[in-house]
Scaffold this motif. Structure first.
Motif, PDB file in Angstrom:
ATOM      1  N   UNK A 186      -7.890  -6.445  63.187  1.00 31.91           N
ATOM      2  CA  UNK A 186      -6.739  -6.644  62.307  1.00 31.91           C
ATOM      3  C   UNK A 186      -7.054  -7.713  61.266  1.00 31.91           C
ATOM      4  N   UNK A 187      -6.473  -7.535  60.077  1.00 32.45           N
ATOM      5  CA  UNK A 187      -6.578  -8.506  58.989  1.00 32.45           C
ATOM      6  C   UNK A 187      -5.181  -8.844  58.521  1.00 32.45           C
ATOM      7  N   UNK A 188      -4.949 -10.119  58.215  1.00 32.68           N
ATOM      8  CA  UNK A 188      -3.646 -10.575  57.744  1.00 32.68           C
ATOM      9  C   UNK A 188      -3.795 -11.264  56.398  1.00 32.68           C
ATOM     10  N   UNK A 189      -2.817 -11.031  55.514  1.00 35.05           N
ATOM     11  CA  UNK A 189      -2.812 -11.661  54.195  1.00 35.05           C
ATOM     12  C   UNK A 189      -1.399 -12.156  53.912  1.00 35.05           C
ATOM     13  N   UNK A 190      -1.216 -13.465  53.885  1.00 32.37           N
ATOM     14  CA  UNK A 190       0.088 -14.026  53.544  1.00 32.37           C
ATOM     15  C   UNK A 190       0.394 -13.794  52.076  1.00 32.37           C
ATOM     16  N   UNK A 191       1.494 -13.143  51.780  1.00 36.11           N
ATOM     17  CA  UNK A 191       1.890 -12.839  50.403  1.00 36.11           C
ATOM     18  C   UNK A 191       2.911 -13.874  49.920  1.00 36.11           C
ATOM     19  N   UNK A 192       3.956 -14.106  50.715  1.00 34.28           N
ATOM     20  CA  UNK A 192       4.996 -15.084  50.399  1.00 34.28           C
ATOM     21  C   UNK A 192       5.184 -15.957  51.633  1.00 34.28           C
ATOM     22  N   UNK A 193       5.220 -17.252  51.425  1.00 34.19           N
ATOM     23  CA  UNK A 193       5.456 -18.172  52.540  1.00 34.19           C
ATOM     24  C   UNK A 193       6.850 -18.763  52.430  1.00 34.19           C
ATOM     25  N   UNK A 194       7.514 -18.884  53.573  1.00 31.67           N
ATOM     26  CA  UNK A 194       8.858 -19.461  53.605  1.00 31.67           C
ATOM     27  C   UNK A 194       8.820 -20.903  53.125  1.00 31.67           C
ATOM     28  N   UNK A 195       9.856 -21.290  52.386  1.00 30.33           N
ATOM     29  CA  UNK A 195       9.985 -22.676  51.920  1.00 30.33           C
ATOM     30  C   UNK A 195      11.463 -22.974  51.690  1.00 30.33           C
ATOM     31  N   UNK A 196      11.766 -24.065  51.013  1.00 31.35           N
ATOM     32  CA  UNK A 196      13.164 -24.440  50.781  1.00 31.35           C
ATOM     33  C   UNK A 196      13.911 -23.413  49.928  1.00 31.35           C
ATOM     34  N   UNK A 197      13.193 -22.721  49.051  1.00 34.83           N
ATOM     35  CA  UNK A 197      13.826 -21.753  48.155  1.00 34.83           C
ATOM     36  C   UNK A 197      14.121 -20.421  48.835  1.00 34.83           C
ATOM     37  N   UNK A 198      13.268 -20.014  49.758  1.00 34.67           N
ATOM     38  CA  UNK A 198      13.492 -18.771  50.491  1.00 34.67           C
ATOM     39  C   UNK A 198      13.111 -18.990  51.955  1.00 34.67           C
ATOM     40  N   UNK A 199      13.813 -18.343  52.842  1.00 32.52           N
ATOM     41  CA  UNK A 199      13.599 -18.566  54.266  1.00 32.52           C
ATOM     42  C   UNK A 199      12.824 -17.459  54.948  1.00 32.52           C
ATOM     43  N   UNK A 200      11.949 -16.787  54.214  1.00 28.18           N
ATOM     44  CA  UNK A 200      11.224 -15.679  54.828  1.00 28.18           C
ATOM     45  C   UNK A 200       9.757 -15.664  54.405  1.00 28.18           C
ATOM     46  N   UNK A 201       8.950 -15.009  55.228  1.00 30.60           N
ATOM     47  CA  UNK A 201       7.544 -14.748  54.934  1.00 30.60           C
ATOM     48  C   UNK A 201       7.374 -13.264  54.644  1.00 30.60           C
TER      49      UNK A 201
END
Length: 157
Positions: free
Chosen positions: A44-59
């Protein structure tokens, strides 16, 4: 002529200003990093596209599994959405029959719903996983190769 020159200068200055704006652009096309082989069988390979932060609460994570690869049973404290981009994969929630999902399919898994997902026995799969990082994933049970092979056999019939 003077008006034309004025309009051209205005358009030129607007276009250079627009070109100077900075955007944070990434590509989900990149393969990502090979996942540590801790809660799954196979490759399996994983690529983080969007990381949760103060502006959004999702990955948003892109996952690519080679054929004959699967995650263990697990659950999340918040809902998870899986968007299938390429290939085909198995998906099962505890107490329900497994199903095959393919490119174009979208499924929502409810909060605290125990489930697993994978590639099929003969097809790679790529999907986007959208989820909160409110609490870490809870790994509940190892999904054995024997169980996976049995699901593959039943669904192939």
């Amino acid at each position: 002529m003077k008006t034309l020159l004025t309009v051209m200068l205005c358009l030129f200055s607007l276009s250079t200003t627009a070109q100077n704006n900075k955007y944070n652009i990434s590509s989900f096309q990149e393969k990502g990093s090979r996942a540590p082989n801790t809660h799954y069988i196979g490759d399996a390979w994983l690529r983080g596209i969007v990381e949760a932060n103060e502006e959004n609460g999702f990955n948003v994570t892109k996952a690519k599994f080679k054929a004959n690869s699967t995650l263990d049973w697990h659950k999340h404290s918040t809902p998870q959405v899986l968007i299938y981009l390429d290939g085909a994969g198995y998906y099962q929630e505890r107490g329900k029959a497994p199903i095959i999902l393919k490119a174009g399919d979208v499924i929502k898994c409810g909060a605290d719903t125990e489930h697993w997902h994978s590639s099929t026995k003969y097809s790679d799969v790529t999907y986007l996983a959208i989820y909160s990082t409110a609490t870490p994933t809870v790994w509940t049970e190892v999904l054995s190769q024997e169980y996976y092979d049995n699901v593959a056999t039943i669904l192939a019939q």
